[in-house]
Structures are given as structure tokens and as C-alpha cells.
Write an enzyme that holds these catalytic residues in place. Structure first.
Site, PDB file in Angstrom:
ATOM      1  N   ASP A 150       0.855  -1.192   0.000  1.00  0.00           N
ATOM      2  CA  ASP A 150       0.000   0.000   0.000  1.00  0.00           C
ATOM      3  C   ASP A 150       0.892   1.244   0.000  1.00  0.00           C
ATOM      4  O   ASP A 150       1.868   1.302   0.756  1.00  0.00           O
ATOM      5  CB  ASP A 150      -0.859   0.082   1.287  1.00  0.00           C
ATOM      6  CG  ASP A 150      -1.844  -1.058   1.402  1.00  0.00           C
ATOM      7  OD1 ASP A 150      -2.079  -1.739   0.394  1.00  0.00           O
ATOM      8  OD2 ASP A 150      -2.370  -1.273   2.520  1.00  0.00           O
ATOM      9  N   ILE A 151       0.529   2.221  -0.818  1.00  0.00           N
ATOM     10  CA  ILE A 151       1.381   3.421  -0.891  1.00  0.00           C
ATOM     11  C   ILE A 151       1.468   4.116   0.467  1.00  0.00           C
ATOM     12  O   ILE A 151       2.533   4.500   0.925  1.00  0.00           O
ATOM     13  CB  ILE A 151       0.850   4.389  -1.973  1.00  0.00           C
ATOM     14  CG1 ILE A 151       1.156   3.786  -3.345  1.00  0.00           C
ATOM     15  CG2 ILE A 151       1.490   5.766  -1.851  1.00  0.00           C
ATOM     16  CD1 ILE A 151       0.702   4.589  -4.524  1.00  0.00           C
ATOM     17  N   GLN A 194       5.197 -15.452  -1.678  1.00  0.00           N
ATOM     18  CA  GLN A 194       6.558 -15.136  -2.159  1.00  0.00           C
ATOM     19  C   GLN A 194       6.636 -13.666  -2.566  1.00  0.00           C
ATOM     20  O   GLN A 194       7.582 -12.957  -2.227  1.00  0.00           O
ATOM     21  CB  GLN A 194       6.897 -15.993  -3.382  1.00  0.00           C
ATOM     22  CG  GLN A 194       7.011 -17.476  -3.098  1.00  0.00           C
ATOM     23  CD  GLN A 194       7.233 -18.252  -4.407  1.00  0.00           C
ATOM     24  OE1 GLN A 194       7.907 -17.775  -5.318  1.00  0.00           O
ATOM     25  NE2 GLN A 194       6.669 -19.436  -4.506  1.00  0.00           N
ATOM     26  N   CYS A 379     -26.401   3.134  25.088  1.00  0.00           N
ATOM     27  CA  CYS A 379     -26.180   4.495  24.586  1.00  0.00           C
ATOM     28  C   CYS A 379     -27.418   4.972  23.811  1.00  0.00           C
ATOM     29  O   CYS A 379     -28.421   5.300  24.423  1.00  0.00           O
ATOM     30  CB  CYS A 379     -24.899   4.558  23.774  1.00  0.00           C
ATOM     31  SG  CYS A 379     -24.217   6.217  23.748  1.00  0.00           S
ATOM     32  N   HIS A 505     -20.955   2.593  27.296  1.00  0.00           N
ATOM     33  CA  HIS A 505     -20.730   1.399  26.462  1.00  0.00           C
ATOM     34  C   HIS A 505     -20.043   0.302  27.277  1.00  0.00           C
ATOM     35  O   HIS A 505     -18.805   0.184  27.236  1.00  0.00           O
ATOM     36  CB  HIS A 505     -19.857   1.760  25.260  1.00  0.00           C
ATOM     37  CG  HIS A 505     -20.560   2.602  24.257  1.00  0.00           C
ATOM     38  ND1 HIS A 505     -21.305   2.075  23.224  1.00  0.00           N
ATOM     39  CD2 HIS A 505     -20.657   3.948  24.152  1.00  0.00           C
ATOM     40  CE1 HIS A 505     -21.817   3.061  22.509  1.00  0.00           C
ATOM     41  NE2 HIS A 505     -21.441   4.200  23.052  1.00  0.00           N
ATOM     42  N   GLU A 507     -19.829  -2.713  26.679  1.00  0.00           N
ATOM     43  CA  GLU A 507     -19.213  -3.751  25.831  1.00  0.00           C
ATOM     44  C   GLU A 507     -17.706  -3.588  25.695  1.00  0.00           C
ATOM     45  O   GLU A 507     -16.992  -4.567  25.478  1.00  0.00           O
ATOM     46  CB  GLU A 507     -19.873  -3.771  24.440  1.00  0.00           C
ATOM     47  CG  GLU A 507     -19.599  -2.573  23.532  1.00  0.00           C
ATOM     48  CD  GLU A 507     -20.575  -1.410  23.721  1.00  0.00           C
ATOM     49  OE1 GLU A 507     -21.193  -1.321  24.810  1.00  0.00           O
ATOM     50  OE2 GLU A 507     -20.704  -0.578  22.799  1.00  0.00           O
TER      51      GLU A 507
HETATM   52  N1  GLN Z   1     -26.386   9.591  18.973  1.00  0.00           N
HETATM   53  C1  GLN Z   1     -26.467   9.522  20.391  1.00  0.00           C
HETATM   54  C2  GLN Z   1     -25.734  10.670  21.059  1.00  0.00           C
HETATM   55  O1  GLN Z   1     -24.888  11.286  20.466  1.00  0.00           O
HETATM   56  C3  GLN Z   1     -25.966   8.189  20.907  1.00  0.00           C
HETATM   57  C4  GLN Z   1     -24.523   7.924  20.594  1.00  0.00           C
HETATM   58  C5  GLN Z   1     -24.145   6.475  20.755  1.00  0.00           C
HETATM   59  O2  GLN Z   1     -25.015   5.613  20.797  1.00  0.00           O
HETATM   60  N2  GLN Z   1     -22.857   6.179  20.812  1.00  0.00           N
HETATM   61  O3  GLN Z   1     -25.984  10.956  22.208  1.00  0.00           O
END
Ligand code: GLN
Length: 532
Positions: A150-151, A194, A379, A505, A507
Site C-alpha cells: 500500500d502506498i 513469495q 447508549c 458502552h 461492551e
Molecule cells: N447519537 C447519540 C448521542 O450522540 C448516541 C450515541 C451512541 O449511541 N454512541 O448521544
């Protein structure tokens, strides 16, 4: 004398999407299993300063760190597999490098010299490599995004060549390549490998070890052929055959002796990596007792990486709960009534931006509330839960988030600036870790089993406190608060078995061997609801 830190550079050849991030994370895990301390860095050759503004369809999920950086999703793999500290410094893009160089040029740092890729850009890259290492780390793993050839990756590879030249005995390069099987010819082909190694060597980087991604095992003959053409010893060509489950990757690589080969090359003390926890994890994955499905309602469900950490976190919890979990992607735009929602045992609405699919998500929340199905809003998913309740229970018809409708008569979700009636505040994102206090006698407190947590944010809009007492009078409570600014972080519906929304979040902090409590509780609720 303290041991000198060693550096492992990981490059990719032939095609993208070979799982370089996962391989880098697995290598780190194997080395940590030997008692070594590892630092991680992802170098991304694209010109964006960070992936924060990129469309998830282009780039997949944006992974957010505690210190508020919006980073490449490979950092999520690093976090999930290792104990390395993942921060802003762990992801460097070409955009950041050039921004840094241009700022220095404007400040006059280069003392009138002509500013050039070599040495100025390459020096900046080398400095970032050093800056990314934790002080006491034994090993730094540096993954170079993209594919050799990749350049835009050339300045990065040149910087690595210089770095290796300056610290020759401390560095190795591992090249991850693809070895395809041509069904028409019934043959495994080594030529692309290769060529990609030739390309790497023409830049002055000589790989020490070659990992071959392949669909079927490679014969000794093929490995020897690759070794011969690529100038590495036969023992330094190993295969990485496709696996059913990504958590098998470290164990497979260990079986190939990868950890021993690395410690041999870097002259590090060698003892077998302890992977006991991972081996147990695999055993549990292979012997589930229950079956369940979660509907994930979003806009980008056809892109497998767009909700990467959410999918992973669901699976971590499913493993602990011994559930064989099917995650069904549901396109929010295709839902225009509660009757159009495909049947699942529970539903999760992940984060998102913009109005597309918004109403479909609101129908999902309504469907879960009315049918007492587990609902997990993350969120934007929490904001959905709040708006749905306002419209259908609080009789605030046309209630909305001001992100979706600026003219709404009932802005239950709004910018912070509107809440405190101050202009020019809160227009920017709330990013990174914030403390959250959990209120007594709430599900949230019970789930986390502590009074204060820290979770990561990435959003602009907030629950509008003006409406809080109205919600609470109707059994819709706020159970987590960022006290400093009195912001609502968690909501739960008391009249429902499991309907929880979080403004953060969770997760991002789930690991396969340390599943997140909220996800465990969600999957447990699903398990309890259904005789599965
Ligand atoms: N769009 C929403 C906000 O800005 C939720 C953002 C998100 O889910 N990460 O508050």
C-alpha cells in the site's frame, strides 16, 4: 541491569482481513502466559486523524479507551486478550503523524530545514513507537495496518526499517500472509506469499517468521517451499488454519510452537505459556446447555465488524451462562410496527447516530416493554427506551431526542447545553471513562454489586433531567448517576423483568475470561424467561 525491551513488528501481506489484530493479540496473550509484560500499538496508515468520523461500514466499530480516544477496533482485541494498558497512545494514524509534523513545522521546530518524509515523518513514527510502550514492558508488539505494498504504509515500513537497523538485536518481524487453495487446480499456492515477502524485503525488512493463514493444513513440502523462497528457516513457517471460534486462535498458535519460536528469536527466557483459563473457556464453549437468541436492532447489521465489541460481550456472557447464543441482526429500517419484529428471546439496541432506523428501534422497545421481553439499550438504545416510554406511557406524544427532531415539544433527550440553559456547552462528545454512582435497591447496584463503577462514553445527548420526576413516578427510574454533573447514566423499568438502558458502552470492557456483569445479567434474564 534491567532487561532491554524487545520489539515485535507484525506486517500483513497478500490481502486484508487476515486477522492481523487478532493474531497480534493472541501473540501478546501467549507471551503474557510466560510471565512477560507486553505493550501494544496499532499503526494505521490512513490519513484520518482517528476513526471517530469514519462510517462504520468503512471501518467497523470505533473502540473507545478510558482516556477518551476513538480508536481502531483492533484495540478491542488487544483489550480482550491481554492485560496491556490500552490508551490513546496505543493507536497512531498517518493523520496524527502528519498533523504532528506540520504543527512542529509551523512552530519552527525544524529550524528552517526542508521538512521531508525521511527523516521528519519517520522520526515522528519512531518516537510514537517508543511513546506507546509502557515503561516496564518486556515486549512491545507493533501491528502495522494495511497490506505490504500500500502506498500510504511506506513511511511506516521505512520507519520500522530504520528502527530495526538502530536496534537490530531487539527486534523481529512477523509477516502474516495468505496461502490460498485453488480448487480448479486442486493446489495450494505459495506465489502470493513469495511476492509479498519480496516486496517487504525490497523495503529492507526481512521477516523472521511467517504465519500462513490458510483454509486447510499445509504440508511440510509447502512450508519448506515458502521457507526457501522467503529466506527463513523451515521451522519459522507456521500455519494458522481457519478456526470455528476466534478463542481457539491462541491455542492453535501455541500448538504450532509460535511462543517458543518467538522467545527463541528474541533470546528471552522460555517456559511454556500457561493457557489454562483459555483451555477451560474453550471446553465451556463447546459444551453449551441451553440455546437462545438475541435480536440486535441496528443500521449496520450487514457489516460484521460494526458492532464488534457488543457481539463479543454478548458471547462472553453466553459462555459463562452455558448458552449457545444466536445473535440475529435486525435492520431497524425495516421495522415500521411492533408486528414486524422477528421473534427472539431478548433484544439489544446498540449505540448509533442519526435518525435512520430510529422509529424501528422505538417499536422494538415498545414490543419488549409490552411483552416483558428482556431489553438492553446501550447508549442510543437507552435514549430509545426513554423516548418510547415518554410517547406511550407518559402521554408526551411526539416526545423525542433533539438529535432526531429539534422541534419536538418534549425533548426528553437533549444536549446538555439545553438542559442547563447555557449556550455553546455540550455540543462536543462525552468521551472516555466517567464514574457512575449506583443507587441503592436498584437492579444496577445488584448486578454490579458495588456502589461506584467506571464506564466509557461516546455520545453528545443526555437524558433531560427536567422530566426525571415524571418518569420516576411511573416506575421508570434512574439507577446510575454521574454525580458531578447530575447526569443520568442508567435507567430501569421497575414493572419489567429486565428492561435496562445505559448511557455508556459496557461492551468495551468485557473480556472472554471476565464477562461484563450487565451482559451476564441480560443473558441470565433471557435464560430464566425461556425454558430453553
Ligand atoms: N447519537 C447519540 C448521542 O450522540 C448516541 C450515541 C451512541 O449511541 N454512541 O448521544
Amino acid at each position: 541491569m534491567t532487561r532491554k525491551r524487545k520489539y515485535i513488528f507484525i506486517t500483513g501481506g497478500v490481502i486484508s482481513s487476515l486477522g492481523k489484530g487478532l493474531t497480534s493479540a493472541a501473540i501478546a496473550l501467549l507471551l503474557e502466559g510466560k510471565g512477560l509484560k507486553v505493550s501494544m500499538l496499532k499503526l494505521d496508515p490512513y490519513l484520518n486523524v482517528d476513526p471517530g468520523t469514519m462510517n462504520p461500514l468503512q471501518h467497523g466499530e470505533v473502540y473507545v479507551t478510558d482516556d477518551g480516544a476513538e480508536t481502531d477496533l483492533d484495540l478491542g482485541h488487544y483489550y480482550r486478550y491481554t492485560n496491556a494498558k490500552i490508551t490513546k497512545a496505543s493507536n497512531v494514524t498517518a493523520g496524527q503523524i502528519y498533523e504532528g509534523v506540520i504543527k512542529k513545522e509551523r512552530r519552527g521546530t525544524y529550524l528552517g530545514k526542508t521538512v521531508q518524509v525521511i527523516p521528519h515523518v519517520t522520526d515522528e513514527i519512531k518516537q510514537k513507537i517508543i511513546d506507546s510502550c509502557e515503561q516496564d514492558s518486556d515486549i512491545a508488539i507493533i501491528e502495522i495496518g494495511g497490506t505490504v505494498g500500500d502506498i500510504e504504509s511506506q513511511p511506516f515500513l521505512e520507519a520500522i526499517r530504520q528502527f530495526q537497523n538502530q536496534h537490530a538485536t531487539l527486534c523481529i518481524t512477523i509477516h502474516l500472509t495468505y496461502v490460498p487453495y485453488l480448487s480448479a487446480a486442486k493446489e495450494i499456492k505459495t506465489k502470493p506469499t513469495q511476492h509479498s515477502v519480496q516486496l517487504l524485503r525490497s523495503i529492507g525488512i526481512i521477516p523472521d517468521l511467517i504465519i500462513c493463514r490458510t483454509e486447510s493444513p499445509l504440508s511440510q513440502e509447502i512450508k519448506e517451499k515458502i521457507a526457501l523462497f522467503c529466506s527463513v528457516p523451515n521451522s519459522m513457517v507456521i500455519e494458522a488454519v481457519d478456526v470455528d471460534n476466534i478463542y481457539e486462535v491462541p491455542i492453535k498458535l501455541q500448538k504450532e510452537g509460535l511462543d517458543e519460536k518467538i522467545t527463541h528469536l528474541l533470546e528471552l527466557p522460555s517456559q511454556k505459556s500457561n493457557l489454562e483459563k483459555w483451555e477451560n473457556l474453550l471446553l465451556t464453549i463447546k459444551n453449551p446447555k441451553y440455546k437462545a437468541s438475541v435480536g440486535m436492532v441496528g443500521k449496520y447489521i450487514h457489516h460484521q465488524d460494526a458492532y464488534k465489541s457488543v457481539v463479543e460481550a454478548l458471547q462472553h456472557a453466553a459462555i459463562i451462562c452455558k448458552v449457545d447464543l444466536e445473535i440475529i441482526g435486525i435492520d431497524a429500517e425495516l421495522i415500521s410496527s411492533i408486528d414486524e419484529i422477528p421473534p427472539c428471546h431478548g433484544y439489544l439496541i446498540p449505540g448509533g447516530f442519526g435518525v435512520r432506523g430510529w422509529e424501528g428501534k422505538i417499536f422494538t422497545a415498545q414490543y419488549c416493554r409490552q411483552n416483558h421481553l428482556p431489553y438492553f439499550g446501550i447508549c442510543l438504545g437507552m435514549q430509545v427506551m426513554i423516548v418510547e416510554f415518554a410517547r406511550n406511557i407518559l402521554e408526551l406524544t411526539k416526545a423525542d431526542s433533539t438529535e432526531m427532531n429539534q422541534e419536538t415539544p418534549f425533548p426528553v433527550i437533549s444536549l446538555l447545553s439545553e438542559q442547563v440553559e447555557m449556550a455553546n456547552l455540550g455540543g462536543s462528545m462525552r468521551l472516555g471513562a466517567y464514574p457512575c454512582n449506583l443507587l441503592p435497591k436498584t437492579k444496577a447496584k445488584q448486578i454490579y454489586n458495588c456502589s461506584q463503577i467506571s464506564e466509557r462514553h461516546r455520545h453528545r445527548y443526555e437524558f433531560n433531567n427536567y422530566y426525571r420526576s415524571l418518569y420516576e413516578k411511573n416506575q421508570f427510574i434512574v439507577s446510575g448517576i454521574y454525580e458531578k454533573e447530575n447526569l443520568c447514566e442508567i435507567v430501569e423499568l421497575l414493572t419489567h423483568p429486565w428492561m435496562i438502558g445505559v448511557q455508556f458502552h459496557p461492551e468495551f470492557k468485557s473480556k472472554p475470561i471476565a464477562a461484563h456483569p450487565l451482559f451476564i445479567s441480560f443473558i441470565t434474564a433471557i435464560k430464566m424467561q425461556n425454558t430453553i
